[in-house]
Each structure stands twice: as structure tokens, then as C-alpha cells.
Design an enzyme around this catalytic site. Structure first.
Site, PDB file in Angstrom:
ATOM      1  N   HIS A   1       4.990   9.762  -8.348  1.00 15.10           N
ATOM      2  CA  HIS A   1       4.862   8.254  -7.552  1.00 15.10           C
ATOM      3  C   HIS A   1       3.589   8.357  -6.759  1.00 15.10           C
ATOM      4  O   HIS A   1       3.146   7.249  -6.279  1.00 15.10           O
ATOM      5  CB  HIS A   1       6.181   8.071  -6.892  1.00 15.10           C
ATOM      6  CG  HIS A   1       7.398   8.031  -7.679  1.00 15.10           C
ATOM      7  ND1 HIS A   1       7.675   7.226  -8.678  1.00 15.10           N
ATOM      8  CD2 HIS A   1       8.534   8.694  -7.696  1.00 15.10           C
ATOM      9  CE1 HIS A   1       8.860   7.309  -9.415  1.00 15.10           C
ATOM     10  NE2 HIS A   1       9.250   8.273  -8.609  1.00 15.10           N
TER      11      HIS A   1
ATOM     12  N   HIS B   1       0.851  11.087   2.373  1.00 16.56           N
ATOM     13  CA  HIS B   1       0.664  10.722   1.042  1.00 16.56           C
ATOM     14  C   HIS B   1      -0.285   9.473   0.872  1.00 16.56           C
ATOM     15  O   HIS B   1      -0.717   8.875   1.820  1.00 16.56           O
ATOM     16  CB  HIS B   1       1.886  10.677   0.159  1.00 16.56           C
ATOM     17  CG  HIS B   1       2.708   9.238   0.922  1.00 16.56           C
ATOM     18  ND1 HIS B   1       3.661   9.510   1.590  1.00 16.56           N
ATOM     19  CD2 HIS B   1       2.488   8.264   0.469  1.00 16.56           C
ATOM     20  CE1 HIS B   1       4.204   8.509   1.996  1.00 16.56           C
ATOM     21  NE2 HIS B   1       3.580   7.681   1.162  1.00 16.56           N
TER      22      HIS B   1
ATOM     23  N   HIS C   1      -1.674   5.804  -1.622  1.00 15.50           N
ATOM     24  CA  HIS C   1      -1.333   4.651  -2.441  1.00 15.50           C
ATOM     25  C   HIS C   1      -2.704   3.942  -2.812  1.00 15.50           C
ATOM     26  O   HIS C   1      -3.687   3.711  -1.817  1.00 15.50           O
ATOM     27  CB  HIS C   1      -0.588   3.447  -1.659  1.00 15.50           C
ATOM     28  CG  HIS C   1       0.775   4.003  -1.411  1.00 15.50           C
ATOM     29  ND1 HIS C   1       1.798   3.907  -2.115  1.00 15.50           N
ATOM     30  CD2 HIS C   1       1.344   4.782  -0.044  1.00 15.50           C
ATOM     31  CE1 HIS C   1       3.016   4.592  -1.460  1.00 15.50           C
ATOM     32  NE2 HIS C   1       2.552   4.918  -0.334  1.00 15.50           N
TER      33      HIS C   1
ATOM     34  N   HIS D   1      -0.419   7.394   4.088  1.00 16.66           N
ATOM     35  CA  HIS D   1       0.753   7.209   5.019  1.00 16.66           C
ATOM     36  C   HIS D   1       1.183   8.536   5.712  1.00 16.66           C
ATOM     37  O   HIS D   1       1.420   9.176   4.895  1.00 16.66           O
ATOM     38  CB  HIS D   1       2.182   6.744   4.369  1.00 16.66           C
ATOM     39  CG  HIS D   1       1.818   5.010   3.759  1.00 16.66           C
ATOM     40  ND1 HIS D   1       2.622   4.687   2.893  1.00 16.66           N
ATOM     41  CD2 HIS D   1       1.131   4.154   4.372  1.00 16.66           C
ATOM     42  CE1 HIS D   1       2.162   3.406   2.738  1.00 16.66           C
ATOM     43  NE2 HIS D   1       1.498   3.110   3.667  1.00 16.66           N
TER      44      HIS D   1
ATOM     45  N   THR E   1       8.502   2.273   1.681  1.00 18.82           N
ATOM     46  CA  THR E   1       7.917   1.386   0.676  1.00 18.82           C
ATOM     47  C   THR E   1       8.373   1.904  -0.749  1.00 18.82           C
ATOM     48  O   THR E   1       7.900   1.136  -1.872  1.00 18.82           O
ATOM     49  CB  THR E   1       6.316   1.229   0.593  1.00 18.82           C
ATOM     50  OG1 THR E   1       5.754   2.212   0.249  1.00 18.82           O
ATOM     51  CG2 THR E   1       5.740   0.980   1.774  1.00 18.82           C
ATOM     52  N   THR E   2       9.187   2.852  -0.856  1.00 21.68           N
ATOM     53  CA  THR E   2       9.723   3.205  -2.069  1.00 21.68           C
ATOM     54  C   THR E   2      11.082   3.094  -2.138  1.00 21.68           C
ATOM     55  O   THR E   2      11.747   3.540  -0.872  1.00 21.68           O
ATOM     56  CB  THR E   2       9.003   4.656  -2.429  1.00 21.68           C
ATOM     57  OG1 THR E   2       9.478   5.516  -1.430  1.00 21.68           O
ATOM     58  CG2 THR E   2       7.916   4.614  -2.614  1.00 21.68           C
TER      59      THR E   2
HETATM   60 ZN   LIG Z   1       3.656   5.575   1.308  1.00 26.56          ZN
END
Ligand SMILES: [Zn+2]
Length: 247
Positions: free
Chosen positions: A87, A112, A114, A131, A198-199
Site C-alpha cells: 500500500h 511513508h 503517497h 506522512h 487515510t487507510t
Molecule cells: Zn499516509
């Protein structure tokens, strides 16, 4: 083989298959199709919060002028493991780095990425967003978000990028310990709002701090991340609803 041993082994097998089924269902979501963001809330009961009213990401706009206190960052080099969980690409952080806000110490757990960005700032999407995920001792979460513009190469990312894990499940020890301090922009001014992960499971009650100043990453660096993800790993913008956005 004794009857009791056979029974014990069959129980063990059952336990193992149940736990592996749970493990796989926990990660069984994605960014496209049936497993995509529009269906996260329905995938499992644990994801109910994904249909909540205080979800992330959002388009940051319509700010309220506020007297925001400076975040007291106390980061040291500590990114010691890099992984691809299918992810995102994540750098896990050793204990000993934290930030203080609202008189609470939040320990840095990992950062991590995005691509493209999840949050938008005044309608603008960025090619990459980091993030920095923190938790206090009670498990309350705080995320510092940082936008990247395409530009010159970002030397603070070079170590992690040189070990970019190509496949889901890949994990390795960092050859050079990553330093989150060096990734953050010079100005630590931020926008603030309440949001969520957000996941999945999209848990709410997350303090969000989005850095106003973006930093740069080269086209090659952005592309290297996009390449291992194979598709965008950004949840679409969620409704702001009644939330104040502070600047
Ligand atoms: Zn994130």
C-alpha cells in the site's frame, strides 16, 4: 501417533488457518475496483469509520486564522528499516524521536509516502506526500504531512530511495539511518485539522498537521516511488463537513 497428539495438531492447524485468514483479511483492500476506497467501509465491520464525518484526506481551504503554537520537534536519525507493504513504502523509526504539541509528547513511529498527494492545499494536488506518524503513550495519533514539488533531487530521501523495496512484502535494514529532521522543511509553520487514518480502518481522532512549506523531489525520485506502487496510492478527498481548518 496418539489420539491426543492428533487432536492437538488438528487444533493447532485450525488456529493457524484462522489467524492467517485474519491476517490476510486485514490487508485485503486496495486503491482500485471492488477493494477500492469507495467500498472500504463495507469490506469489514472494522472499517466502519471509513464512512465517518471526520475523514482524511481533505482539500485544505477556508482557513480560520488561529494562534497556532509551534510544534516542538525532537527528532534524531532513527529510520532503521524500510518496507513495501503493498500500500505504501514505509520507513520504521527507532524509539527516541518525538514531537510535542498540546503539551503531549507524540513519539515518531514511521514515515511513508503517497503519490500523488492525498491532501490538497487550496485545490492543489502535489506529486508526492509524506506522512510522519506519531502516537502518544495512550495511543492517540498525530500525523505530520509534507508535500513534495517536482524539482531538484532531495538528498534526504536518497538513502531510503537507494533501497526502495520493489515488491509487496519486501523489507530491509537501512544501510544509512534515515533522519526525519533532514526531510522536514526549514519553516515548520503548519495547517491544522482533525482527521483520520487515510487507510482502513480509517480511525478518527487523528491530529493532522500539514506543513505549509513544500520541499522538492526530482522527477526520477517521484517516478521511482510510483513505479514500485504500480498505481496511485492516494485515497480521494473526503468531505470536510463541520471541521474547522486552522492556519
Ligand atoms: Zn499516509
Amino acid at each position: 501417533m496418539s489420539k491426543s497428539l492428533i487432536l492437538a495438531l488438528s487444533l493447532l492447524t485450525t488456529t493457524l488457518s484462522v489467524s492467517s485468514a485474519l491476517a490476510s483479511s486485514g490487508s485485503h483492500w486496495g486503491y482500485e475496483g471492488k477493494m477500492g476506497p469507495a467500498n472500504w467501509a463495507q469490506l469489514t465491520p472494522e472499517n466502519g469509520a471509513c464512512a465517518g464525518k471526520n475523514q482524511s484526506p481533505i482539500n485544505l481551504t477556508g482557513f480560520i486564522e488561529s494562534d497556532l503554537k509551534a510544534i516542538d520537534f525532537s527528532y534524531r536519525a532513527g529510520g532503521n528499516e524500510i518496507l513495501n507493504n503493498g500500500h505504501t513504502v514505509q520507513v520504521n523509526y527507532a524509539k527516541g524521536s518525538s514531537m510535542k504539541i498540546d503539551n503531549i509528547q507524540f513519539n515518531l513511529l514511521q514515515f511513508h509516502f503517497h503519490a500523488p498527494s492525498e491532501n490538497h492545499i487550496m485545490g492543489k494536488s502535489y506529486p508526492l506526500e509524506a506522512h510522519f506518524v506519531h502516537a502518544d503513550k495512550e495511543g492517540n495519533l498525530a500525523v505530520v504531512a509534507l508535500m513534495f514539488e517536482e524539482g531538484k533531487e532531495n538528498s534526504a530521501l536518497a538513502g531510503a530511495w537507494s533501497q526502495m523495496p520493489a515488491h509487496a512484502g519486501d523489507k530491509s535494514v537501512m544501510k544509512t539511518t534515515a533522519d526525519a529532521n533532514k526531510i522536514l522543511p526549514a519553516s515548520k509553520d503548519y495547517y491544522r485539522f482533525n482527521g483520520s487514518l487515510t487507510t482502513p480502518p480509517c480511525s478518527e481522532g487523528v491530529r493532522w498537521f500539514v506543513m505549509k512549506e513544500a520541499v522538492s523531489a526530482s522527477k526520477e525520485q517521484i517516478h521511482a516511488f510510483e513505479k514500485v506502487m504500480h498505481h496511485g496510492n492516494n485515497r480521494p478527498i473526503q468531505a470536510t463537513n463541520a471541521r474547522p481548518l486552522l492556519k
